[in-house]
Design an enzyme around this catalytic site. Structure first.
Site, mmCIF file in Angstrom:
data_model
loop_
_atom_site.group_PDB
_atom_site.id
_atom_site.type_symbol
_atom_site.label_atom_id
_atom_site.label_comp_id
_atom_site.label_asym_id
_atom_site.label_seq_id
_atom_site.Cartn_x
_atom_site.Cartn_y
_atom_site.Cartn_z
ATOM 1 N N CYS A 97 -1.089 8.375 7.722
ATOM 2 C CA CYS A 97 -2.386 7.967 7.194
ATOM 3 C C CYS A 97 -3.311 7.547 8.355
ATOM 4 O O CYS A 97 -2.883 6.799 9.437
ATOM 5 C CB CYS A 97 -2.517 6.834 6.028
ATOM 6 S SG CYS A 97 -1.652 7.107 4.618
ATOM 7 N N CYS A 142 0.829 -1.297 -0.007
ATOM 8 C CA CYS A 142 0.061 0.141 0.071
ATOM 9 C C CYS A 142 0.836 1.331 0.032
ATOM 10 O O CYS A 142 0.653 2.125 -0.857
ATOM 11 C CB CYS A 142 -0.764 -0.086 1.176
ATOM 12 S SG CYS A 142 -2.266 1.232 1.210
ATOM 13 N N CYS A 143 1.950 1.349 0.840
ATOM 14 C CA CYS A 143 2.902 2.316 0.991
ATOM 15 C C CYS A 143 3.550 2.637 -0.461
ATOM 16 O O CYS A 143 3.772 3.796 -0.838
ATOM 17 C CB CYS A 143 3.658 2.424 1.927
ATOM 18 S SG CYS A 143 3.388 2.693 3.589
ATOM 19 N N CYS A 179 -3.398 3.881 9.240
ATOM 20 C CA CYS A 179 -2.174 3.228 9.978
ATOM 21 C C CYS A 179 -1.378 4.282 11.219
ATOM 22 O O CYS A 179 -0.319 3.795 11.330
ATOM 23 C CB CYS A 179 -1.204 3.236 9.035
ATOM 24 S SG CYS A 179 -1.572 2.099 7.542
ATOM 25 N N CYS A 217 7.626 4.167 5.622
ATOM 26 C CA CYS A 217 6.974 3.876 4.443
ATOM 27 C C CYS A 217 7.748 3.240 3.505
ATOM 28 O O CYS A 217 7.035 2.930 2.355
ATOM 29 C CB CYS A 217 6.227 5.080 4.269
ATOM 30 S SG CYS A 217 7.256 6.370 3.790
HETATM 31 S S1 SF4 Z 1 0.474 4.563 5.744
HETATM 32 FE FE1 SF4 Z 1 -1.065 2.931 5.543
HETATM 33 S S2 SF4 Z 1 -2.653 3.706 4.569
HETATM 34 FE FE2 SF4 Z 1 -0.924 4.992 4.074
HETATM 35 S S3 SF4 Z 1 -0.111 4.287 2.362
HETATM 36 FE FE3 SF4 Z 1 1.089 3.260 3.964
HETATM 37 S S4 SF4 Z 1 -0.156 1.524 4.066
HETATM 38 FE FE4 SF4 Z 1 -1.316 2.813 2.963
#
Ligand code: SF4
Length: 241
Positions: free
Chosen positions: A196, A113-114, A199, A222
Protein backbone atom coordinates in the site's frame (compact mmCIF):
# COMPACT_ATOMS: atom_id res chain seq x y z
CA UNK A 1 -6.16 -37.28 1.24
CA UNK A 2 -3.77 -36.26 4.02
CA UNK A 3 -1.48 -39.18 3.15
CA UNK A 4 -1.51 -38.17 -0.54
CA UNK A 5 -0.67 -34.63 0.39
CA UNK A 6 2.26 -35.75 2.52
CA UNK A 7 3.59 -37.75 -0.44
CA UNK A 8 3.19 -34.84 -2.87
CA UNK A 9 4.73 -32.47 -0.35
CA UNK A 10 7.95 -34.49 -0.50
CA UNK A 11 7.89 -35.08 -4.26
CA UNK A 12 7.13 -31.45 -5.09
CA UNK A 13 10.37 -30.23 -3.57
CA UNK A 14 12.25 -31.39 -6.70
CA UNK A 15 9.53 -30.31 -9.14
CA UNK A 16 9.83 -27.30 -11.40
CA UNK A 17 7.05 -24.68 -11.15
CA UNK A 18 5.37 -26.12 -14.24
CA UNK A 19 5.19 -29.55 -12.61
CA UNK A 20 3.77 -28.12 -9.40
CA UNK A 21 1.17 -26.17 -11.35
CA UNK A 22 0.26 -29.18 -13.52
CA UNK A 23 -0.33 -31.25 -10.40
CA UNK A 24 -2.38 -28.45 -8.79
CA UNK A 25 -4.62 -27.94 -11.82
CA UNK A 26 -5.17 -31.70 -12.14
CA UNK A 27 -5.83 -32.19 -8.46
CA UNK A 28 -8.06 -29.18 -7.78
CA UNK A 29 -9.49 -27.99 -11.10
CA UNK A 30 -11.62 -24.90 -10.57
CA UNK A 31 -11.07 -25.01 -6.82
CA UNK A 32 -7.52 -23.69 -6.93
CA UNK A 33 -6.63 -20.05 -7.58
CA UNK A 34 -3.62 -17.75 -7.52
CA UNK A 35 -3.44 -15.02 -4.90
CA UNK A 36 -1.17 -12.17 -5.89
CA UNK A 37 -0.38 -8.62 -4.90
CA UNK A 38 1.20 -8.08 -8.35
CA UNK A 39 4.81 -8.03 -7.22
CA UNK A 40 7.29 -9.34 -9.77
CA UNK A 41 7.15 -12.87 -8.33
CA UNK A 42 3.38 -12.93 -8.67
CA UNK A 43 3.72 -11.80 -12.27
CA UNK A 44 6.08 -14.70 -13.02
CA UNK A 45 3.73 -17.22 -11.41
CA UNK A 46 0.78 -15.76 -13.27
CA UNK A 47 2.65 -15.88 -16.59
CA UNK A 48 3.66 -19.53 -16.16
CA UNK A 49 0.15 -20.49 -15.02
CA UNK A 50 -1.62 -18.61 -17.81
CA UNK A 51 0.54 -20.31 -20.44
CA UNK A 52 -0.50 -23.68 -19.04
CA UNK A 53 -4.11 -22.85 -18.22
CA UNK A 54 -5.58 -19.75 -19.91
CA UNK A 55 -8.60 -20.00 -17.63
CA UNK A 56 -6.54 -19.81 -14.44
CA UNK A 57 -8.33 -18.06 -11.60
CA UNK A 58 -6.53 -15.10 -10.01
CA UNK A 59 -7.53 -12.87 -7.14
CA UNK A 60 -6.00 -9.97 -5.27
CA UNK A 61 -6.68 -8.06 -2.10
CA UNK A 62 -7.52 -4.51 -3.10
CA UNK A 63 -6.97 -2.51 0.08
CA UNK A 64 -8.04 0.63 -1.80
CA UNK A 65 -4.64 2.04 -0.83
CA UNK A 66 -2.60 0.63 -3.71
CA UNK A 67 -0.27 2.66 -5.93
CA UNK A 68 -1.66 3.98 -9.24
CA UNK A 69 1.10 1.95 -10.91
CA UNK A 70 -0.31 -1.22 -9.32
CA UNK A 71 -3.87 -0.50 -10.48
CA UNK A 72 -2.51 0.18 -13.95
CA UNK A 73 -0.60 -3.13 -13.89
CA UNK A 74 -3.78 -5.01 -12.94
CA UNK A 75 -5.51 -3.50 -15.98
CA UNK A 76 -2.58 -4.45 -18.23
CA UNK A 77 -2.57 -8.01 -16.89
CA UNK A 78 -6.27 -8.43 -17.56
CA UNK A 79 -5.75 -7.28 -21.13
CA UNK A 80 -2.57 -9.24 -21.88
CA UNK A 81 -3.76 -12.55 -20.45
CA UNK A 82 -7.46 -12.04 -21.25
CA UNK A 83 -8.47 -12.83 -17.69
CA UNK A 84 -10.60 -11.10 -15.08
CA UNK A 85 -8.82 -10.54 -11.78
CA UNK A 86 -11.13 -10.97 -8.80
CA UNK A 87 -10.62 -8.08 -6.38
CA UNK A 88 -11.26 -8.67 -2.71
CA UNK A 89 -12.34 -5.72 -0.58
CA UNK A 90 -12.67 -5.06 3.10
CA UNK A 91 -16.17 -4.76 4.49
CA UNK A 92 -15.06 -1.30 5.56
CA UNK A 93 -14.45 1.48 3.07
CA UNK A 94 -11.45 3.65 3.96
CA UNK A 95 -13.97 6.19 5.31
CA UNK A 96 -15.73 3.55 7.45
CA UNK A 97 -12.36 2.48 8.81
CA UNK A 98 -11.46 6.03 9.76
CA UNK A 99 -14.81 6.51 11.52
CA UNK A 100 -14.43 3.24 13.45
CA UNK A 101 -10.72 3.27 14.23
CA UNK A 102 -9.56 6.85 13.81
CA UNK A 103 -7.24 8.49 11.31
CA UNK A 104 -4.27 6.71 9.74
CA UNK A 105 -4.75 3.35 11.45
CA UNK A 106 -1.82 1.99 9.41
CA UNK A 107 0.54 4.38 11.21
CA UNK A 108 -0.63 3.28 14.67
CA UNK A 109 -1.61 -0.35 14.30
CA UNK A 110 -0.62 -1.78 10.91
CA UNK A 111 -1.44 -5.33 12.03
CA UNK A 112 -5.04 -4.33 12.62
CA UNK A 113 -5.21 -2.37 9.38
CA UNK A 114 -3.81 -5.33 7.40
CA UNK A 115 -6.21 -7.65 9.17
CA UNK A 116 -9.20 -5.51 8.21
CA UNK A 117 -8.15 -4.74 4.65
CA UNK A 118 -6.22 -7.84 3.58
CA UNK A 119 -6.46 -10.87 5.82
CA UNK A 120 -10.19 -11.03 6.48
CA UNK A 121 -11.22 -10.53 2.84
CA UNK A 122 -8.72 -13.24 1.89
CA UNK A 123 -10.00 -15.54 4.60
CA UNK A 124 -13.51 -15.28 3.16
CA UNK A 125 -12.22 -16.08 -0.33
CA UNK A 126 -10.07 -19.01 0.79
CA UNK A 127 -13.06 -20.59 2.51
CA UNK A 128 -14.49 -21.18 -0.99
CA UNK A 129 -11.38 -23.00 -2.34
CA UNK A 130 -9.59 -26.32 -1.84
CA UNK A 131 -6.15 -24.87 -2.55
CA UNK A 132 -4.44 -21.54 -3.14
CA UNK A 133 -1.25 -20.67 -4.97
CA UNK A 134 1.19 -17.97 -3.97
CA UNK A 135 4.47 -16.65 -5.36
CA UNK A 136 6.35 -16.48 -2.07
CA UNK A 137 10.05 -17.33 -2.10
CA UNK A 138 12.02 -18.72 0.81
CA UNK A 139 14.73 -16.09 0.67
CA UNK A 140 12.25 -13.23 1.07
CA UNK A 141 11.60 -13.27 4.83
CA UNK A 142 12.20 -15.37 7.91
CA UNK A 143 8.54 -16.43 7.90
CA UNK A 144 8.86 -17.67 4.32
CA UNK A 145 12.19 -19.47 4.79
CA UNK A 146 10.50 -22.74 5.75
CA UNK A 147 7.74 -22.66 3.12
CA UNK A 148 7.18 -25.93 1.27
CA UNK A 149 6.08 -25.96 -2.35
CA UNK A 150 3.00 -27.94 -1.35
CA UNK A 151 1.67 -28.03 2.17
CA UNK A 152 -1.43 -27.91 4.32
CA UNK A 153 -2.19 -24.35 5.44
CA UNK A 154 -3.53 -24.67 8.99
CA UNK A 155 -4.21 -20.97 9.24
CA UNK A 156 -6.77 -20.96 6.44
CA UNK A 157 -7.58 -24.68 6.29
CA UNK A 158 -6.74 -25.53 2.70
CA UNK A 159 -3.73 -26.60 0.65
CA UNK A 160 -1.12 -23.92 0.03
CA UNK A 161 1.01 -24.17 -3.10
CA UNK A 162 4.15 -22.08 -3.61
CA UNK A 163 5.73 -23.20 -6.90
CA UNK A 164 8.49 -20.55 -6.79
CA UNK A 165 9.55 -21.24 -3.21
CA UNK A 166 13.12 -22.16 -4.16
CA UNK A 167 13.63 -19.50 -6.82
CA UNK A 168 16.12 -16.68 -6.32
CA UNK A 169 15.52 -13.06 -7.17
CA UNK A 170 17.90 -13.47 -10.11
CA UNK A 171 15.85 -16.38 -11.48
CA UNK A 172 12.69 -14.28 -11.25
CA UNK A 173 14.15 -11.38 -13.22
CA UNK A 174 15.75 -13.69 -15.79
CA UNK A 175 12.29 -15.15 -16.41
CA UNK A 176 10.74 -11.67 -16.69
CA UNK A 177 13.26 -10.58 -19.33
CA UNK A 178 13.14 -13.83 -21.27
CA UNK A 179 9.34 -13.93 -21.47
CA UNK A 180 8.66 -10.19 -21.57
CA UNK A 181 6.46 -10.38 -18.47
CA UNK A 182 4.74 -7.09 -17.51
CA UNK A 183 5.74 -5.75 -14.12
CA UNK A 184 5.22 -2.77 -11.83
CA UNK A 185 7.46 0.14 -12.94
CA UNK A 186 8.03 0.97 -9.27
CA UNK A 187 10.41 -2.01 -9.20
CA UNK A 188 12.72 0.07 -11.41
CA UNK A 189 12.57 2.93 -8.90
CA UNK A 190 13.99 1.05 -5.90
CA UNK A 191 10.75 -0.52 -4.72
CA UNK A 192 11.65 -4.24 -4.65
CA UNK A 193 8.51 -5.02 -2.63
CA UNK A 194 5.29 -3.09 -3.19
CA UNK A 195 2.20 -2.90 -1.00
CA UNK A 196 0.00 0.00 0.00
CA UNK A 197 1.05 3.62 -0.54
CA UNK A 198 0.92 4.31 3.20
CA UNK A 199 3.30 1.48 4.11
CA UNK A 200 5.77 1.23 1.25
CA UNK A 201 8.86 3.31 0.54
CA UNK A 202 11.84 2.97 -1.80
CA UNK A 203 14.86 1.18 -0.32
CA UNK A 204 18.37 2.59 -0.14
CA UNK A 205 21.44 0.80 -1.55
CA UNK A 206 22.41 -2.07 0.77
CA UNK A 207 19.05 -2.24 2.53
CA UNK A 208 17.06 -5.46 2.75
CA UNK A 209 14.65 -5.72 -0.22
CA UNK A 210 11.70 -5.68 2.20
CA UNK A 211 13.03 -2.80 4.31
CA UNK A 212 10.62 -0.50 2.50
CA UNK A 213 7.56 -2.32 3.83
CA UNK A 214 6.12 -1.05 7.16
CA UNK A 215 9.32 0.89 7.71
CA UNK A 216 9.76 1.76 11.38
CA UNK A 217 7.69 -1.20 12.56
CA UNK A 218 8.99 -4.69 13.30
CA UNK A 219 6.45 -5.98 10.81
CA UNK A 220 7.53 -7.87 7.66
CA UNK A 221 4.30 -9.61 6.64
CA UNK A 222 0.70 -8.50 6.22
CA UNK A 223 -0.48 -11.69 7.92
CA UNK A 224 -1.25 -13.90 4.92
CA UNK A 225 1.99 -15.85 5.10
CA UNK A 226 2.78 -15.83 8.80
CA UNK A 227 2.29 -18.98 10.81
CA UNK A 228 0.68 -17.23 13.76
CA UNK A 229 -2.59 -18.98 14.46
CA UNK A 230 -4.55 -16.06 15.84
CA UNK A 231 -5.41 -12.79 14.19
CA UNK A 232 -5.30 -9.60 16.17
CA UNK A 233 -8.52 -8.68 17.91
CA UNK A 234 -10.62 -6.28 15.93
CA UNK A 235 -11.48 -3.70 18.57
CA UNK A 236 -12.69 -0.32 17.27
CA UNK A 237 -11.33 2.84 18.88
CA UNK A 238 -13.04 3.58 22.18
CA UNK A 239 -14.73 0.19 22.43
CA UNK A 240 -13.98 -1.77 25.60
CA UNK A 241 -13.21 -5.45 25.15
S1 SF4 B 1 -0.18 -2.41 4.13
FE1 SF4 B 1 -0.59 -0.60 5.40
S2 SF4 B 1 -2.34 0.50 4.52
FE2 SF4 B 1 -2.20 -1.56 3.58
S3 SF4 B 1 -3.64 -2.78 4.76
FE3 SF4 B 1 -1.61 -3.08 5.70
S4 SF4 B 1 -1.36 -1.48 7.29
FE4 SF4 B 1 -3.18 -0.96 5.99
Amino acid sequence: MKADLERVKVLAEIWKPEQVLAWAFAAYGDNVAIATGFGVEGMVLLDIAARMNPGVKVFTGDTEFLFPETYDLIDRVEEKYDIKIERLYSDLTPEDQERAFGQALWARDPDLCCSLRKVEPLRRKLATLDAWMTAIRREQTRDRATANKVDWDPKFNLVKISPLADWTREMIWRYVVKHDVPYNPLHDRNYPSIGCTHCTRAVQPGEDPRAGRWSGFGKTECGLHTSASALVQLAPVGVEE
